[in-house]
Design a protein around this motif. Structure first.
Motif, short mmCIF file in Angstrom:
data_model
loop_
_atom_site.label_atom_id
_atom_site.label_comp_id
_atom_site.label_asym_id
_atom_site.label_seq_id
_atom_site.Cartn_x
_atom_site.Cartn_y
_atom_site.Cartn_z
N GLU A 2 0.86 -1.18 0.00
CA GLU A 2 0.00 0.00 0.00
C GLU A 2 0.90 1.23 0.00
OE1 GLU A 2 -2.38 -0.32 3.50
OE2 GLU A 2 -3.42 -2.12 2.81
N PRO A 3 0.42 2.38 -0.49
CA PRO A 3 1.24 3.59 -0.46
C PRO A 3 1.60 3.98 0.98
CG PRO A 3 -0.60 3.86 -1.96
CD PRO A 3 -0.82 2.58 -1.24
N GLY A 4 2.87 4.36 1.19
CA GLY A 4 3.36 4.73 2.51
C GLY A 4 3.91 3.57 3.32
N MET A 5 3.79 2.37 2.81
CA MET A 5 4.24 1.17 3.53
C MET A 5 5.75 0.97 3.34
SD MET A 5 2.77 -2.58 2.73
CE MET A 5 3.43 -4.05 3.45
N GLU A 6 6.43 0.52 4.41
CA GLU A 6 7.85 0.17 4.31
C GLU A 6 7.96 -1.34 4.14
OE1 GLU A 6 10.21 1.73 7.44
OE2 GLU A 6 9.65 3.80 7.00
N GLU A 65 17.25 6.73 -4.07
CA GLU A 65 16.90 6.47 -5.47
C GLU A 65 15.54 5.78 -5.55
OE1 GLU A 65 19.74 4.67 -7.99
OE2 GLU A 65 21.42 5.81 -7.19
N SER A 66 15.03 5.72 -6.77
CA SER A 66 13.72 5.15 -7.01
C SER A 66 13.84 3.73 -7.57
CB SER A 66 12.97 6.07 -7.97
OG SER A 66 12.01 5.40 -8.67
N LEU A 67 12.88 2.89 -7.22
CA LEU A 67 12.85 1.50 -7.66
C LEU A 67 11.44 1.22 -8.18
CD1 LEU A 67 14.37 -1.25 -7.69
CD2 LEU A 67 13.50 -1.63 -5.41
N THR A 68 11.33 0.56 -9.33
CA THR A 68 10.03 0.28 -9.92
C THR A 68 9.82 -1.23 -10.00
OG1 THR A 68 10.19 2.29 -11.23
CG2 THR A 68 8.56 0.69 -11.91
N PHE A 69 8.68 -1.68 -9.52
CA PHE A 69 8.28 -3.08 -9.62
C PHE A 69 7.29 -3.21 -10.77
CE2 PHE A 69 9.26 -2.34 -5.12
CZ PHE A 69 10.24 -3.30 -4.92
N GLU A 70 7.66 -3.98 -11.78
CA GLU A 70 6.82 -4.12 -12.98
C GLU A 70 5.88 -5.32 -12.90
OE1 GLU A 70 6.73 -1.95 -15.45
OE2 GLU A 70 8.32 -0.71 -14.61
N VAL A 110 4.50 -0.34 -9.62
CA VAL A 110 4.58 0.18 -8.26
C VAL A 110 5.94 0.86 -8.13
CG1 VAL A 110 4.65 -0.42 -5.82
CG2 VAL A 110 3.06 -1.60 -7.33
N THR A 111 5.93 2.12 -7.68
CA THR A 111 7.16 2.89 -7.53
C THR A 111 7.48 3.02 -6.05
OG1 THR A 111 6.59 4.12 -9.51
CG2 THR A 111 8.29 5.05 -8.10
N ALA A 112 8.75 2.80 -5.71
CA ALA A 112 9.20 2.88 -4.32
C ALA A 112 10.51 3.64 -4.26
CB ALA A 112 9.38 1.48 -3.75
N SER A 113 10.76 4.26 -3.11
CA SER A 113 12.05 4.93 -2.90
C SER A 113 12.86 4.11 -1.90
CB SER A 113 11.84 6.35 -2.38
OG SER A 113 11.19 6.32 -1.13
N VAL A 114 14.16 4.07 -2.11
CA VAL A 114 15.04 3.24 -1.29
C VAL A 114 15.40 4.00 -0.01
CG1 VAL A 114 17.28 2.10 -1.21
CG2 VAL A 114 15.97 2.10 -3.32
N VAL A 128 12.60 -0.43 1.38
CA VAL A 128 11.99 0.54 0.47
C VAL A 128 10.68 1.05 1.06
CG1 VAL A 128 13.01 -0.49 -1.60
CG2 VAL A 128 10.77 -1.24 -0.85
N LYS A 129 10.29 2.24 0.61
CA LYS A 129 9.01 2.82 1.00
C LYS A 129 8.18 2.98 -0.26
CE LYS A 129 6.80 6.59 3.42
NZ LYS A 129 6.99 7.82 4.19
N ILE A 130 6.97 2.42 -0.26
CA ILE A 130 6.10 2.46 -1.42
C ILE A 130 5.57 3.87 -1.59
CG2 ILE A 130 4.06 1.47 -2.51
CD1 ILE A 130 6.35 -0.53 -2.07
N GLU A 131 5.82 4.46 -2.76
CA GLU A 131 5.40 5.83 -3.03
C GLU A 131 4.04 5.88 -3.72
OE1 GLU A 131 6.88 8.49 -1.88
OE2 GLU A 131 8.52 7.31 -1.04
N LYS A 132 3.92 5.18 -4.86
CA LYS A 132 2.65 5.22 -5.57
C LYS A 132 2.42 3.93 -6.34
CE LYS A 132 3.94 7.30 -9.95
NZ LYS A 132 3.61 8.29 -10.94
#
Length: 104
Positions: free
Chosen positions: A15-19, A31-36, A59-63, A96-100
């Motif tokens: 979910e957004p905001g989740m670590e 940096e940003s990480l994308t899960f495809e 799903v985009t997450a920041s490290v 990582v923290k889920i951004e969007k």
């Protein structure tokens, strides 16, 4: 809103905001990480299931950084041989923290 993603052979409900702790990657902090590989996306319009993945979803997450798991001990013992060995291991993870969640 949530999504189910696949990373490293494991499935995560995010979910957004989740670590989240995923397998270790050589990525710098911030940096940003994308899960495809997104298996399902739930939003206001309902649930979208993929077969096997939802096309166009990501799903985009920041490290946040690198952490280590708790230490596990491995003991090897041969009976009647006076042979013992004890070693330890700490697995590294990337937090990582889920951004969007970009769904269809």
């Amino acid at each position: 809103m949530y999504a189910i993603i696949v990373d490293g052979g494991r499935q995560y409900k995010v979910e957004p905001g989740m670590e989240l702790d995923v397998d270790f990657r050589e990525i710098a902090e911030g940096e940003s990480l994308t899960f495809e590989k997104v298996l399902a996306v739930s939003g206001d319009s309902g649930m979208t299931l993929g077969s096997p993945t939802v096309s166009g979803a990501s799903v985009t997450a920041s490290v946040l950084g690198t952490i280590q798991d708790k230490k596990i001990y491995i003991q090897k013992f041969r009976r009647r041989k006076n042979s013992k060995r004890r070693t330890g291991h700490r697995q590294s993870h990337t937090r990582v923290k889920i951004e969007k969640i970009a769904g269809v």
